[in-house]
Enzyme design. Structure first.
Site, PDB file in Angstrom:
ATOM      1  N   PRO A   1       0.788  -1.224   0.000  1.00 28.05           N
ATOM      2  CA  PRO A   1       0.000   0.000   0.000  1.00 28.05           C
ATOM      3  C   PRO A   1       0.826   1.283   0.000  1.00 28.05           C
ATOM      4  CG  PRO A   1      -0.166  -1.110   2.121  1.00 28.05           C
ATOM      5  CD  PRO A   1       0.512  -2.065   1.176  1.00 28.05           C
ATOM      6  N   ASN A   2       0.315   2.246  -0.747  1.00 29.44           N
ATOM      7  CA  ASN A   2       0.834   3.619  -0.841  1.00 29.44           C
ATOM      8  C   ASN A   2       2.131   3.731  -1.630  1.00 29.44           C
ATOM      9  OD1 ASN A   2      -1.270   4.875   0.699  1.00 29.44           O
ATOM     10  ND2 ASN A   2      -0.383   3.932   2.520  1.00 29.44           N
TER      11      ASN A   2
ATOM     12  N   ARG B   1       5.569  12.413  -2.628  1.00 32.11           N
ATOM     13  CA  ARG B   1       5.624  12.940  -1.254  1.00 32.11           C
ATOM     14  C   ARG B   1       6.718  12.247  -0.466  1.00 32.11           C
ATOM     15  NH1 ARG B   1      -0.378  11.887  -0.815  1.00 32.11           N
ATOM     16  NH2 ARG B   1      -0.988  13.242  -2.497  1.00 32.11           N
TER      17      ARG B   1
ATOM     18  N   TYR C   1      11.642   8.335   1.443  1.00 33.01           N
ATOM     19  CA  TYR C   1      11.510   7.245   0.473  1.00 33.01           C
ATOM     20  C   TYR C   1      12.258   7.471  -0.848  1.00 33.01           C
ATOM     21  CZ  TYR C   1       7.901   5.819   3.742  1.00 33.01           C
ATOM     22  OH  TYR C   1       7.230   5.450   4.881  1.00 33.01           O
TER      23      TYR C   1
ATOM     24  N   ASN D   1       7.974  -5.708  -0.951  1.00 34.78           N
ATOM     25  CA  ASN D   1       7.911  -4.586  -0.022  1.00 34.78           C
ATOM     26  C   ASN D   1       6.440  -4.477   0.343  1.00 34.78           C
ATOM     27  OD1 ASN D   1       7.844  -2.269   1.442  1.00 34.78           O
ATOM     28  ND2 ASN D   1       8.949  -1.006  -0.038  1.00 34.78           N
TER      29      ASN D   1
ATOM     30  N   ALA E   1       3.157  -0.779   4.749  1.00 36.95           N
ATOM     31  CA  ALA E   1       2.699  -0.800   6.143  1.00 36.95           C
ATOM     32  C   ALA E   1       2.176  -2.180   6.565  1.00 36.95           C
ATOM     33  CB  ALA E   1       1.625   0.265   6.356  1.00 36.95           C
TER      34      ALA E   1
ATOM     35  N   GLU F   1      12.494  -9.813   1.591  1.00 38.63           N
ATOM     36  CA  GLU F   1      11.760  -8.630   2.043  1.00 38.63           C
ATOM     37  C   GLU F   1      12.638  -7.401   1.831  1.00 38.63           C
ATOM     38  OE1 GLU F   1      11.038  -8.788   6.254  1.00 38.63           O
ATOM     39  OE2 GLU F   1      10.096  -6.810   6.292  1.00 38.63           O
TER      40      GLU F   1
ATOM     41  N   HIS G   1      12.861  -2.917   2.009  1.00 41.85           N
ATOM     42  CA  HIS G   1      12.297  -1.618   2.412  1.00 41.85           C
ATOM     43  C   HIS G   1      13.188  -0.508   1.909  1.00 41.85           C
ATOM     44  CE1 HIS G   1       9.285  -3.482   4.842  1.00 41.85           C
ATOM     45  NE2 HIS G   1      10.217  -4.302   5.298  1.00 41.85           N
TER      46      HIS G   1
ATOM     47  N   ARG H   1      13.375   4.061  12.557  1.00 45.25           N
ATOM     48  CA  ARG H   1      12.144   4.861  12.542  1.00 45.25           C
ATOM     49  C   ARG H   1      11.294   4.556  13.781  1.00 45.25           C
ATOM     50  NH1 ARG H   1       9.470   4.697   6.848  1.00 45.25           N
ATOM     51  NH2 ARG H   1       8.410   6.500   7.790  1.00 45.25           N
TER      52      ARG H   1
HETATM   53  O1  CA2 Z   1      10.561   1.817   3.796  1.00 53.82           O
HETATM   54  C1  CA2 Z   1       9.715   1.137   3.202  1.00 53.82           C
HETATM   55  O2  CA2 Z   1       9.886   0.653   2.098  1.00 53.82           O
HETATM   56  C2  CA2 Z   1       8.354   0.906   3.869  1.00 53.82           C
HETATM   57  O3  CA2 Z   1       7.923  -0.416   3.546  1.00 53.82           O
HETATM   58  C3  CA2 Z   1       7.411   1.924   3.262  1.00 53.82           C
HETATM   59  C4  CA2 Z   1       6.027   1.928   3.908  1.00 53.82           C
HETATM   60  C5  CA2 Z   1       6.128   2.015   5.423  1.00 53.82           C
HETATM   61  O4  CA2 Z   1       4.854   1.901   6.002  1.00 53.82           O
HETATM   62  C6  CA2 Z   1       7.041   0.932   5.984  1.00 53.82           C
HETATM   63  O5  CA2 Z   1       7.137   1.114   7.392  1.00 53.82           O
HETATM   64  C7  CA2 Z   1       8.426   1.033   5.376  1.00 53.82           C
HETATM   65  C8  CA2 Z   1       5.224   3.127   3.431  1.00 53.82           C
HETATM   66  C9  CA2 Z   1       5.087   3.274   1.958  1.00 53.82           C
HETATM   67  C10 CA2 Z   1       4.380   4.567   1.720  1.00 53.82           C
HETATM   68  O6  CA2 Z   1       5.006   5.227   0.672  1.00 53.82           O
HETATM   69  C11 CA2 Z   1       4.731   6.553   0.504  1.00 53.82           C
HETATM   70  C12 CA2 Z   1       5.347   7.123  -0.568  1.00 53.82           C
HETATM   71  C13 CA2 Z   1       5.127   8.453  -0.820  1.00 53.82           C
HETATM   72  C14 CA2 Z   1       4.291   9.199   0.001  1.00 53.82           C
HETATM   73  C15 CA2 Z   1       3.682   8.604   1.069  1.00 53.82           C
HETATM   74  C16 CA2 Z   1       3.897   7.262   1.325  1.00 53.82           C
END
Ligand code: CA2
Length: 154
Positions: A17-18, A25, A30, A81, A84, A105, A107, A114
């Site tokens: 997701p996301n 953003r 990221y 990946n 969340a 896996e 990230h 974090r």
């Molecule tokens: O660091 C990573 O790859 C994560 O899997 C990314 C997830 C986060 O919940 C994990 O704890 C770590 C979040 C991905 C959301 O990506 C976004 C990208 C742009 C703007 C907002 C969120």
């Protein structure tokens, strides 16, 4: 002596997701690459490694679970990946355990630097390994590690 042709490998890449919002953003966390750019990087690395990659992104847990189930007949390994869902999903943990495909896996961010709620991964216990904190490079390293593991197995 002629070299043996490399065995055909197919890898499922799952983005949770996301991750479709990448590049728009939070670039300080990221990175600035979009998901399409990361996918392109993976396609290129797949060609270098002589592995075909199939990519799925979903914001829905059940879609990711279904993709993992379907992978057992089509692919030799999974690069994931889970976003969340990494920190919440017993369903994705169980699906990976059920199909028993070598899974790496990845990230983008270093989840251990974090918030505390990101320190636990439900995926880690069913993965052969984890790469966290190298931005888009985490995916490339993860794909290399998975393909090397699969070639050593065969
Ligand atoms: O660091 C990573 O790859 C994560 O899997 C990314 C997830 C986060 O919940 C994990 O704890 C770590 C979040 C991905 C959301 O990506 C976004 C990208 C742009 C703007 C907002 C969120």
């Amino acid at each position: 002596m002629p070299l043996e042709p490399l065995q055909f490998l197919s890898v499922l890449v799952l983005h949770g997701p996301n991750l479709n919002l990448l590049g728009q953003r939070e670039p300080e966390i990221y990175g600035s690459l979009t998901l399409a750019e990361i996918n392109h990087l993976l396609e290129e690395e797949g060609q270098n490694l002589q592995a075909e990659i199939h990519i799925v992104q979903s914001n829905h847990e059940g879609v990711l679970v279904d993709a993992i189930h379907a992978a057992s007949k089509k692919h030799q390994g999974i690069l994931i990946n889970a976003g969340a869902y990494t920190h919440t999903s017993v369903a994705i943990h169980d699906a990976i355990a059920a199909v028993n495909l070598p899974t790496v896996e990845v990230h983008l961010s270093n989840i251990y630097k974090r918030e505390a709620f990101r320190h636990h991964s439900y995926i880690a216990a069913v993965a052969i390994g984890q790469i966290s904190g190298f931005g888009a490079e985490s995916y490339r390293l993860g794909l290399q590690a998975l393909v090397h593991y699969l070639r050593k197995m065969s």
